[in-house]
Write an enzyme that holds these catalytic residues in place. Structure first.
Site, mmCIF file in Angstrom:
data_model
loop_
_atom_site.group_PDB
_atom_site.id
_atom_site.type_symbol
_atom_site.label_atom_id
_atom_site.label_comp_id
_atom_site.label_asym_id
_atom_site.label_seq_id
_atom_site.Cartn_x
_atom_site.Cartn_y
_atom_site.Cartn_z
ATOM 1 N N SER A 85 -8.409 -7.719 0.631
ATOM 2 C CA SER A 85 -8.922 -8.490 1.763
ATOM 3 C C SER A 85 -8.595 -9.974 1.635
ATOM 4 C CB SER A 85 -10.435 -8.309 1.922
ATOM 5 O OG SER A 85 -10.740 -6.984 2.284
ATOM 6 N N TYR B 157 -11.078 -12.424 8.789
ATOM 7 C CA TYR B 157 -12.465 -12.084 9.090
ATOM 8 C C TYR B 157 -13.252 -13.177 9.800
ATOM 9 C CZ TYR B 157 -11.299 -8.339 5.920
ATOM 10 O OH TYR B 157 -10.677 -7.264 5.318
ATOM 11 N N ASN C 269 -1.672 -0.915 0.373
ATOM 12 C CA ASN C 269 -3.107 -0.610 0.412
ATOM 13 C C ASN C 269 -3.284 0.902 0.505
ATOM 14 O OD1 ASN C 269 -4.658 -3.391 1.025
ATOM 15 N ND2 ASN C 269 -2.679 -3.400 2.053
#
Length: 316
Positions: free
Chosen positions: A154, A226, A280
């Site tokens: 992230s 985010y 990922n």
């Protein structure tokens, strides 16, 4: 409607705990809507296993719960989860597990080893130097670099360092999450993600690539992911040759690492072709996350994608 019992695990003892909770909640809700009997388990930030009511059940209680299920869907991102830890636990408990096995999770989580694997199969990566706490003092800054932990996700601890004055803070942020840090050359190129889904028969489904629009001179860091509103282009505007190069490189990395289930392979598309950023093995898993969006563009809904992943692991 099916009555197949599945465990969905979220949380985790790492910096991606909250992101994992969101992914796990979305997965559990969608699978329950599809008729599965979902057992929701959480690993809290201290590593304590908890049941749906947030009661601590410990590892023994968790293994007992997993043993009652036909399969496990571990929706953990980062260390102590995506790195193969949970896949190994499920393997020892003899319960089928959605996603990549221990080896692939461990290799992909280690960004330095991922570079070595990529080089072995002819895929370019950004030139980088591996630093430890012992060797960091001898590093000499002489050009803009990206500093990142070797094993985190992230974009936690990732910093674009434009001048020597910012290096110490960047290294401190990265070392707060890992004992090893990569200092990478800045790659100039378009950020393109490719999602690959492996099927039990050995075939590979590749969804339409997605482009992340990043302002010139910036990177897609944690704040951009985010705290902002990232702009995605789906499908990415690519000519046929570039698309095929990216898809081929993504599948080659998926196979070289030994991935299973769904993986997202992230690239920079440069003038000389694809440059691998990272892999990922358990990417973000809400309906709005990149990989599910890419398969939605292929005509596969979020519910259908999850159901396919479960059915594939049960048939294996």
């Amino acid at each position: 409607m099916t009555s197949i019992r599945l465990a969905v695990i979220g949380g985790g003892r790492n910096c991606e705990h909250e992101v994992s909770l969101a992914s796990a909640a979305a997965v559990a809700e969608a699978l329950a809507e599809a008729g599965y009997d979902v057992v929701r388990l959480t690993i809290d930030p201290e590593g304590v296993w908890r049941d749906r009511e947030n009661h601590p059940i410990g590892l023994a209680g968790a293994v007992h719960a997993l043993g009652s299920c036909a399969a496990v869907f571990p929706v953990l991102h980062g260390p102590h989860g995506e790195d193969g830890t949970l896949a190994a636990l499920c393997d020892l408990a003899d319960v089928p597990c959605v996603g990549s096995p221990l080896g692939a999770g461990a290799l992909a989580m280690d960004k330095w080893v991922t570079k070595l694997v990529a080089g072995a199969v002819g895929i370019d990566t950004a030139p980088a130097q591996l630093l430890t706490r012992r060797t960091a003092a001898s590093y000499t800054f002489n050009r803009p670099v990206v500093v990142k932990p070797v094993a985190a996700g992230s974009s936690h601890g990732v910093t674009l360092v434009r001048g020597a004055a910012g290096l110490t803070a960047a290294l401190d942020a990265a070392f707060a999450l890992d004992d090893r840090v990569l200092v990478e050359d800045v790659v100039v190129g378009r950020e393109i993600d490719v999602a690959v889904l492996g099927r039990p028969d050995g075939s590979r489904m590749v969804a339409p690539p997605l482009e992340i629009v990043v302002p010139d001179g910036e990177i897609f860091d944690h704040a951009a992911k985010y705290a902002g509103s990232p702009q995605f282009l789906l499908p990415a505007p690519l000519d046929e040759a570039a698309r095929k190069d990216l898809e081929r490189a993504a599948v080659d990395m998926y196979d070289a690492l030994g991935c299973a289930g769904l993986a997202r392979v992230d690239f920079f598309l440069t003038e000389r072709g694809p440059v691998l950023n990272e892999v990922n093995t358990m990417p973000g898993f809400t309906a709005q996350s990149q990989a599910p969006r890419m398969f939605a563009a292929l005509g596969m809904s979020f519910h259908e994608l999850l159901d396919l992943l479960v059915r594939d692991v049960l048939s294996g």
